[in-house]
Scaffold this active site. Structure first.
Site, PDB file in Angstrom:
ATOM      1  N   ASP A  85      11.433   9.847   6.582  1.00 11.78           N
ATOM      2  CA  ASP A  85      10.514   9.562   5.999  1.00 11.78           C
ATOM      3  C   ASP A  85       9.796  10.770   5.441  1.00 11.78           C
ATOM      4  OD1 ASP A  85       7.614   8.698   3.700  1.00 11.78           O
ATOM      5  OD2 ASP A  85       7.124   6.918   5.904  1.00 11.78           O
ATOM      6  N   HIS A 125      11.255   6.374   3.254  1.00 13.95           N
ATOM      7  CA  HIS A 125       9.284   6.208   3.221  1.00 13.95           C
ATOM      8  C   HIS A 125       9.999   4.636   2.402  1.00 13.95           C
ATOM      9  CE1 HIS A 125       5.227   5.842   3.136  1.00 13.95           C
ATOM     10  NE2 HIS A 125       5.381   5.188   1.657  1.00 13.95           N
ATOM     11  N   SER A 169       3.112   1.470   3.657  1.00 15.41           N
ATOM     12  CA  SER A 169       3.275   2.238   3.292  1.00 15.41           C
ATOM     13  C   SER A 169       1.145   2.250   3.163  1.00 15.41           C
ATOM     14  CB  SER A 169       3.073   2.453   1.642  1.00 15.41           C
ATOM     15  OG  SER A 169       2.589   4.071   1.046  1.00 15.41           O
TER      16      SER A 169
END
Length: 417
Positions: free
Chosen positions: A328, A359, A234
């Protein structure tokens, strides 16, 4: 007498175990239930319904679950498909070095959709799932500006060095670092905001902080240079790609569902400043159960207006492994990976792209978290992912990540638990 066993009883959380039930009647319908309590007192559980074979046995590695938290043959299904009793909770081990997760396995007669204290199991046992192997040392790091925790494998070393980064919730998350150290890497779990005396919120990415961390790790007598690896997910993947671009010490980078542009915060490094693409919060969508789908708050990075915000990945001198979950729902990570790779020499990068994965691609043993509450957001955030596809992606990508780091940093010593 009915008996349930897990072999080995004590194991690393990313390693498979075998669950077996014996002593049932042939074709007996039973419920296998796994449950654990995390450090906040939250209960996570999974259950699966099986029919015993002709010998009165159930083995999730050989026998298909006919219903429950999953269906089909999944040797690790009771661990991989754990779900929180309370909505929006994510299973994260906090005290990585001090204790394992204790997973209780129980067998009940019949198909039990719910089980309470009054329901007596036919048999039960307990499994320990550790995030560090025997002899792995955790050393708190508070040196200069750098804050984090260093995980060192047992023995004199030197070991290949890795910096491990998580995302926009901040704080210090250590479970992946502990598992990598158990595979023979010296791993610095690095905080960069919302921890100790670091800034409470992320206002800019100061690359000199990450450079200081890299130099600190490489100076350690048990760390083998001259290069090191970085793993980031991320926002941490955005940072990892910037480190690979500007810091010559970084020779192997694992980018998991990140971006290839600065978003929300500028990057500063010496005289350089890369401006961010702003977040368009007004485009957020409120979806099921009031959670936030943030995928639309990211502007199209292909718009020429944002070209100055691109991380100049053509300067990367090491190797980059891009890991993408195609389901995601935080942002279009596959697009960002493809845009980055288009600017890099083909031999310097590789893409692992997983349909159905969300994700939060983590080591195997971490159940899918498709929605969770995180620090700094007023509502739970949608991460996406389909449970079975995500579980397969985690199992495959973890082996690939470890092999990638070994290939480019040199072999690491694996330990058993």
């Amino acid at each position: 007498m009915v008996e349930v066993t897990v072999t080995p009883r004590s194991s690393l959380a990313d390693r498979p175990v075998q669950v077996q039930v014996r002593g049932l009647s042939p074709s007996q319908l039973v419920t296998l239930r796994a449950s654990l309590m995390d450090e906040h007192g939250e209960c996570f559980q999974a259950r699966a319904f099986f029919r015993a074979d002709g010998a009165g046995e159930v083995d999730p590695g050989r026998h298909a679950a006919v219903g429950g938290s999953y269906t089909g043959v999944w040797p690790m299904g009771l661990f991989w498909f754990l779900q929180p009793d309370t909505l929006f909770r994510r299973l994260v081990k906090r005290d990585v070095a001090g204790s394992p997760f204790l997973v209780r396995l129980e067998v009940f007669d019949g198909a039990r959709l719910v089980t309470g204290p009054q329901d007596q199991p036919l048999a039960s046992c307990e499994a320990e799932r550790w995030y560090v192997g025997p002899g792995v040392q955790r050393v708190p790091i508070r040196e200069g500006r750098v804050r984090g925790a260093l995980f060192l494998p047992p023995g004199p070393g030197p070991f290949p060095g890795v910096i491990d980064l998580f995302g926009g919730a901040g704080g210090l998350i250590e479970f992946r670092a502990g598992l990598l150290a158990s595979r023979g890497f010296a791993v610095l779990a690095l905080a960069f905001f919302a921890y100790d005396d670091l800034p409470r919120t992320l206002t800019q990415l100061d690359l000199e902080y990450f450079e200081e961390a890299a130099e600190l790790l490489l100076r350690h007598p048990k760390v083998r240079g001259p290069g090191l690896g970085v793993v980031g997910v991320s926002k941490g993947a955005e940072v990892a790609l910037a480190m690979a671009t500007f810091l010559p010490q970084v020779v192997a980078t694992v980018w998991i569902n990140g971006t290839a542009f600065l978003h929300g915060n500028p990057l500063v490094y010496k005289d350089l400043r890369i401006p961010p693409i702003p977040y368009y919060i007004e485009r957020a969508i409120l979806v099921e159960m009031g959670a936030l789908d943030n995928s639309a708050i990211f502007a199209d990075p292909r718009d020429p207006a944002y070209s100055a915000s691109a991380i100049p990945v053509e300067k990367v001198r090491g190797k980059v492994l891009f890991v993408v979950g195609e389901a995601d729902r935080s942002f279009n990570s596959k697009l960002f990976a493809e845009l980055a790779m288009a600017r890099m020499p083909p031999e310097s990068c590789r893409l692992l792209s997983y349909p159905g994965a969300g994700h939060l691609i983590e080591p195997p043993g971490s159940p899918l978290c498709s929605i969770s509450s995180i620090r700094g957001t007023p509502r739970p955030v949608v991460w996406g992912g389909e449970a079975q596809a995500h579980a397969k992606a985690q199992e495959h990508s973890w082996q690939e990540i470890v092999q990638f780091l070994e290939l480019h940093l040199g072999p690491a010593a694996t330990m058993k638990l």
